[in-house]
Every structure is written in structure tokens, then in C-alpha cells.
Design a protein around this motif. Sequence first.
Motif, PDB file in Angstrom:
ATOM      1  N   PRO A  74      63.149  97.777  53.733  1.00  0.00           N
ATOM      2  CA  PRO A  74      64.399  97.944  52.971  1.00  0.00           C
ATOM      3  C   PRO A  74      65.089  96.601  52.723  1.00  0.00           C
ATOM      4  CG  PRO A  74      64.250  99.533  54.762  1.00  0.00           C
ATOM      5  CD  PRO A  74      63.126  98.573  54.959  1.00  0.00           C
ATOM      6  N   VAL A  75      65.649  96.444  51.555  1.00  0.00           N
ATOM      7  CA  VAL A  75      66.396  95.261  51.119  1.00  0.00           C
ATOM      8  C   VAL A  75      65.486  94.037  51.007  1.00  0.00           C
ATOM      9  CG1 VAL A  75      68.378  93.761  51.507  1.00  0.00           C
ATOM     10  CG2 VAL A  75      68.493  96.157  52.189  1.00  0.00           C
ATOM     11  N   LEU A  76      64.915  93.585  52.122  1.00  0.00           N
ATOM     12  CA  LEU A  76      64.075  92.389  52.103  1.00  0.00           C
ATOM     13  C   LEU A  76      62.741  92.614  51.405  1.00  0.00           C
ATOM     14  CD1 LEU A  76      64.633  91.020  55.728  1.00  0.00           C
ATOM     15  CD2 LEU A  76      65.695  90.256  53.599  1.00  0.00           C
ATOM     16  N   ALA A 127      62.104  93.485  48.469  1.00  0.00           N
ATOM     17  CA  ALA A 127      62.065  92.938  47.109  1.00  0.00           C
ATOM     18  C   ALA A 127      61.551  91.511  47.085  1.00  0.00           C
ATOM     19  CB  ALA A 127      63.463  92.998  46.491  1.00  0.00           C
ATOM     20  N   PHE A 128      61.727  90.790  48.187  1.00  0.00           N
ATOM     21  CA  PHE A 128      61.250  89.413  48.275  1.00  0.00           C
ATOM     22  C   PHE A 128      59.721  89.343  48.260  1.00  0.00           C
ATOM     23  CE2 PHE A 128      60.087  85.622  50.741  1.00  0.00           C
ATOM     24  CZ  PHE A 128      60.774  84.653  50.031  1.00  0.00           C
ATOM     25  N   PHE A 129      59.077  90.448  48.633  1.00  0.00           N
ATOM     26  CA  PHE A 129      57.610  90.477  48.724  1.00  0.00           C
ATOM     27  C   PHE A 129      56.987  91.358  47.652  1.00  0.00           C
ATOM     28  CE2 PHE A 129      59.306  89.806  53.000  1.00  0.00           C
ATOM     29  CZ  PHE A 129      58.681  88.616  53.347  1.00  0.00           C
ATOM     30  N   LYS A 130      57.759  91.769  46.675  1.00  0.00           N
ATOM     31  CA  LYS A 130      57.236  92.657  45.633  1.00  0.00           C
ATOM     32  C   LYS A 130      57.284  91.963  44.279  1.00  0.00           C
ATOM     33  CE  LYS A 130      58.203  97.011  45.773  1.00  0.00           C
ATOM     34  NZ  LYS A 130      58.956  98.293  45.740  1.00  0.00           N
ATOM     35  N   ASN A 131      56.142  91.864  43.647  1.00  0.00           N
ATOM     36  CA  ASN A 131      56.027  91.344  42.278  1.00  0.00           C
ATOM     37  C   ASN A 131      56.671  89.960  42.135  1.00  0.00           C
ATOM     38  OD1 ASN A 131      55.108  91.572  39.612  1.00  0.00           O
ATOM     39  ND2 ASN A 131      57.081  92.338  38.900  1.00  0.00           N
ATOM     40  N   GLN A 132      56.332  89.070  43.061  1.00  0.00           N
ATOM     41  CA  GLN A 132      56.882  87.718  43.042  1.00  0.00           C
ATOM     42  C   GLN A 132      55.792  86.718  42.650  1.00  0.00           C
ATOM     43  OE1 GLN A 132      59.958  86.964  43.320  1.00  0.00           O
ATOM     44  NE2 GLN A 132      60.861  88.800  44.212  1.00  0.00           N
TER      45      GLN A 132
END
Length: 203
Positions: A20-22, A24-29
Motif C-alpha cells: 500500500p502507498v509505497l 506505486a514506487f515499484f509499479k510501471n517505473q
Amino acid sequence: MSEPVKAVSNLTVPVLCDIPVLGAFFKNQSPYLYAMLLIVAAVWVLFYKTKYGLRYRAIGDQPHAVQTAGVPVNRYRYIAMMSAGAIAGLAGSYLSLSQNNLFVTDMTAGRGFMGLAANIFGGWQPVGSLLAGMVFAVAQAARFYLTDLSIPSQIVQMLPYIITLLILLFVGKRGKGPEALGKLVDRVILLAERFVQQANKGV
């Protein structure tokens, strides 16, 4: 403007992307993001955990003193400049291969100046420069979210540069850089080299 090229694909890290929250830092970067973090970590370890980093920091403050200790200052300088140039080239490849997937004249748009400002704002340290760079990144991204407001587009486009100038104005004088930055020390180093050579001949 060049012809479009195949863009570098983004990455998604399994398991970590579900946090959760964090997550996004590891998704589609972009893989450049993770490369940047690795470079910052490597530079920090080099500067603060190895004898070579100690030498680099000493060269930045008192190169003539380091030279008298038998350290090849010019060699260290060349290595530092080539490494910095390679990292700058990597940053340029991000603009042309990941962000835009083509080359456009003046595509850096003053980001080199922002990099220098982030270095000063970050206290001339790797982690501090990274955090300062995040501040400028937020200012860059804010342009896309302010376009819907009744603000002239010219003001919105100037926002990152205004923030850069303000930070340099209020923080730049307090940031302590290397003492030998911008000073003429080559003559002193040359004299030190001759002194060491003469001392060795005497021995």
C-alpha cells in the motif's frame, strides 16, 4: 528533431508493487529511476566508506596537501570528470530514450542548471542532492497540474526555474562547497610534485 526510436520499457517489481502507498514506487517505473538510486548509493559508499572517497573529499578542499602525500591528484580529477560525464550522458539518454523517445534540440531545457542548484541545495552530498532533486522534480511536475487553473501558461512554465533561483538566492550562500572550488591550484600542485621528486632524489 530526430526520428522516433524504441523507448526503454518501464518495469514493475513483483510483490513490492502490491505494498500500500509505497507500491506505486515499484509499479510501471522507468529503469532509470532504479539506476539513479543505485548510483546515489554507490557514490555515497565510495565517498564516505572508502579511502578513495576520503581522498576525493580532501582533494576538493586541499589538493596541494593531498599531492604532497603522494596521491596523484590529476588522475583522480580525470576519473571524476569522466564519471560525471558518463552519468550526465546517462541522464541525457533518459530524455531521449525514456521520456520522449526522440531527440529534440535544447531538450534539456536548463536541467543542468537545476542539477547544479540541487547539488548546492543538497549540501554537496549525494543523498542531499537526491532529496533536493526531488524538490525540483515536484516543481517540474506541478506544471502539468496547474494548467487547468486560470494562471498564464508562461508563469506555469517558469515555475521550476523561479523555485531554482529562489533556493539559490536564500540557500546558496549557506551551502559550503569544496574549499578549492574555482581556485587556481595547479601551480601549487606542480611545485609540490617537484618538491616530492627532489626529496626522493635526495633519499
